[in-house]
Write a protein that holds these residues in place. Structure first.
Motif, PDB file in Angstrom:
ATOM      1  N   THR A   1      -3.570  29.883 -31.704  1.00 56.70           N
ATOM      2  CA  THR A   1      -4.689  30.577 -32.330  1.00 56.70           C
ATOM      3  C   THR A   1      -5.543  31.361 -31.341  1.00 56.70           C
ATOM      4  OG1 THR A   1      -6.171  28.673 -32.069  1.00 56.70           O
ATOM      5  CG2 THR A   1      -4.857  28.790 -34.095  1.00 56.70           C
TER       6      THR A   1
ATOM      7  N   TYR B   1      -8.830  35.148 -31.933  1.00 54.23           N
ATOM      8  CA  TYR B   1      -9.509  33.982 -32.511  1.00 54.23           C
ATOM      9  C   TYR B   1     -10.894  34.378 -33.029  1.00 54.23           C
ATOM     10  CZ  TYR B   1     -11.477  29.203 -32.647  1.00 54.23           C
ATOM     11  OH  TYR B   1     -12.065  28.020 -33.025  1.00 54.23           O
TER      12      TYR B   1
ATOM     13  N   GLY C   1      -7.894  25.228 -34.768  1.00 50.88           N
ATOM     14  CA  GLY C   1      -7.267  25.963 -35.855  1.00 50.88           C
ATOM     15  C   GLY C   1      -8.282  26.708 -36.693  1.00 50.88           C
TER      16      GLY C   1
END
Length: 595
Positions: free
Chosen positions: A238, A291, A311
């Protein structure tokens, strides 16, 4: 006794901490914020004792241990010697390299064990835990593998006798053996040959990555080790960057200041990418910007949390774990972090500061454009809206709020850098808009944070508190090094917060009483400030003192004991390693001095 003198290995998907004797004492699955399958670090017991949550290759009658990293890699080599002079070597790493035009970075650990002298006698203790050490993982085995039911299933494939690992039988190490603990997939080729190739490819990957860093002339090995470790704190899937690999290592003994740092604080991540950008590590910047874009898209209401899961999970419900006593028996162990509920207004500045370089950096595979700038403006609007409102501050006070100077400073930085980006994109109307807003916030800081009675800036607008974060006025370029107001504030910081070669965040009581350890990042801030105001030799001396406090792996935790320099707080701490890199780059003699 359990200590933080630990060495990390990893591959940006999986990581582990290994003690001086080559024992895995901390590793979480299926990712860094998961259930620790190796949790001996939090058992309150010595890792030599038989327990669940450990992976040890014990040398019988061991008398000494040496440990090192393969140069410019996170491949760890431990050499153990017994009372009869027999010697063995353990090589630990997580595979990472390019394969089939993509990165191969499985959730896997590899151990290569070989005799160097004589016939060492060893015992393999592989005892993964589940439910935070409450019990051992369910185990099944086949002809040449063992399966462990941790969150998911992990399979051990090994060239050593399976029965020896299952029973803990002592046996002679007469040849090299390999251990691959990873996904529940069989090997369809020679295990030793495959693992040897993984070792070669992983070593080559990291040495090539390190080779591309723009290191300073001085302290190169120290900077490279810090940079590699910062990269290990990246959850590459991520782009998230965690604050540390551990949870609940107390800031000082029996303090109750035990927090879970296995998440992505946007503040910590900003300082990490800032440090790595100074070394030219654009890959981490690119991943983190992705991200951030996803975080911004997921918060249409405008409020952005200070911390998210790797996440991008917004809810990090804090809970206590009672199945383990904690580091050196000093609980509690916390999972999750209440900070996700906090209002911390500095985060808006750190998002913009992390992002703005992309508008200038032509190396990036995805150069940002006007659309990205427009999306970032929503962050600036939020910064302007809240710059005079109380928050929990960067130190995340849990029971009190104030209008913190640092938070307002970062809101100013958000607007100031948006004006710079608008200029870069040839958007004069937006540049004027954001310049006006930056000017308004600057005026608020200069009038409200300045305490005329004390003759210095204060940590809160209209207040009198002292806080080391005021040093960041220099790094953000709000003030110049020769500004009399800053020099007066620096003098006050040294008087109020400096303890010899250490610096406190603040000295006042907080939710848990008075701090008793120094905050390493604040000491690095002081080093930068000393250098920039012309106190060069003092800055270098203090920097060398900080280097001397590192663990044998060349790393730092969050805090250190004022008397002994012993490490406390979560480890390895990205804040501290970013400070090390920033100071080395600033203080080093230039390459042009080499003749």
């Amino acid at each position: 006794m359990t200590s933080l003198d630990l060495s990390p290995i990893g591959n940006c998907a999986q990581s582990a901490l290994i003690d001086r004797n080559g024992r895995f004492v901390w590793a979480c699955v299926p990712r860094i914020d998961g259930d620790p399958m190796f949790c001996a670090l939090m058992s309150g017991r010595d890792a030599a004792e038989d327990q669940v949550g450990i992976w040890a290759i014990d040398l019988i009658d061991q008398v000494s241990a040496e440990q090192r990293y393969e140069r410019n890699t996170p491949i760890l080599v431990t050499t153990l010697t017994d009372a009869r002079g027999n010697v063995l070597e353990i090589t630990d790493f997580c595979p990472r390299y390019r394969r089939h035009n993509r990165l191969y970075r499985p959730n896997a650990f590899i151990r290569i064990v070989k005799p160097l002298s004589g016939a060492p006698r060893i015992r393999v203790r592989l005892k993964p835990a589940i439910d935070w050490g409450a019990q051992g993982a369910e185990t099944t085995s086949g002809s040449n593998h063992i399966r462990y039911r941790v969150p998911g299933v992990m399979r051990l494939s090994t060239s050593s006798p399976i029965s020896h690992t299952l029973s803990g039988q002592v046996f002679r190490l007469e040849q090299e053996h390999v251990f691959f603990l990873g996904p529940d997939e069989p090997f369809d080729e020679d295990l030793r040959v495959r693992v040897s190739a993984m070792y070669d490819n992983t070593k080559l990957y990291w040495q090539h990555w390190s080779r591309m860093l723009a290191t300073p002339l001085e302290w190169q090995a120290d900077v490279i080790r810090a940079a590699i470790t910062l990269k290990l704190c990246v959850h590459e899937e991520t782009g998230a960057i965690v604050a540390a690999m551990t949870t609940s290592v107390p800031e000082f003994p029996n303090s109750g200041r035990n927090w879970d740092y296995r998440y992505c604080w946007l503040r910590d991540a900003y300082y990490t990418v800032q440090a790595l950008n100074r070394l030219g590590a654009a890959d981490i910047l690119e991943g983190y910007l992705g991200y951030l874009r996803n975080i911004i898209d997921a918060t249409p209401s405008g409020r952005i949390q200070p911390v998210y899961g790797v996440g991008m999970e917004p809810i990090l419900q804090e809970a206590m774990i009672d199945s383990l006593p904690g580091y050196r028996g000093m609980g509690p162990i916390r999972v999750g972090n209440q900070a996700h509920e906090h209002h911390q207004h500095d985060v808006y500045g750190q998002i913009v500061l992390s992002t703005v370089q992309a508008f200038y950096d032509t190396r990036l595979l995805r150069p940002p454009g006007v659309d990205d700038f427009r999306a970032l403006e929503s962050v600036g609007e939020r910064a302007y809206d809240v710059h005079l409102k109380p928050d929990a501050g960067l130190w995340e006070f849990r029971t009190k709020a104030a209008t913190h100077t640092y938070s307002t400073l970062m809101c100013w930085a958000a607007c100031d850098r948006l004006a710079n980006a608008a200029n870069r994109l040839s958007l004069p109307d937006r540049e004027a808009y954001w310049r006006d807003r930056a000017t308004a916030i600057r005026t608020a800081i200069e009038t409200k944070a300045w305490n005329g009675k004390l003759g210095r800036f204060a940590a809160t607008l209209g207040g009198a508190e002292m806080d080391a974060s005021l040093l960041q006025m220099l790094d953000t370029r709000l003030v110049a090094p020769d500004d009399p107001r800053f020099l007066a504030t620096l003098k006050a910081i040294e008087h109020d917060l400096r303890r010899g070669d250490h610096v406190l965040r603040y000295a006042d009581e907080d939710d848990f009483g008075k701090p008793e350890t120094a905050f390493n990042f604040c000491t690095f801030w002081l080093i930068e400030a000393l250098y920039l105001v012309g106190r060069h030799e003092e800055a270098r001396s203090l920097f060398e003192q900080m280097l001397a406090r590192r663990t044998h792996a060349g790393l730092l935790s969050e805090d250190c004991d004022l008397a002994t320099g012993a490490p406390w707080g979560n480890y390895p701490q990205t804040y501290s390693l970013a400070g090390l890199i920033n100071c080395a780059v600033l203080l080093s003699n230039p390459w042009s001095t080499v003749r």
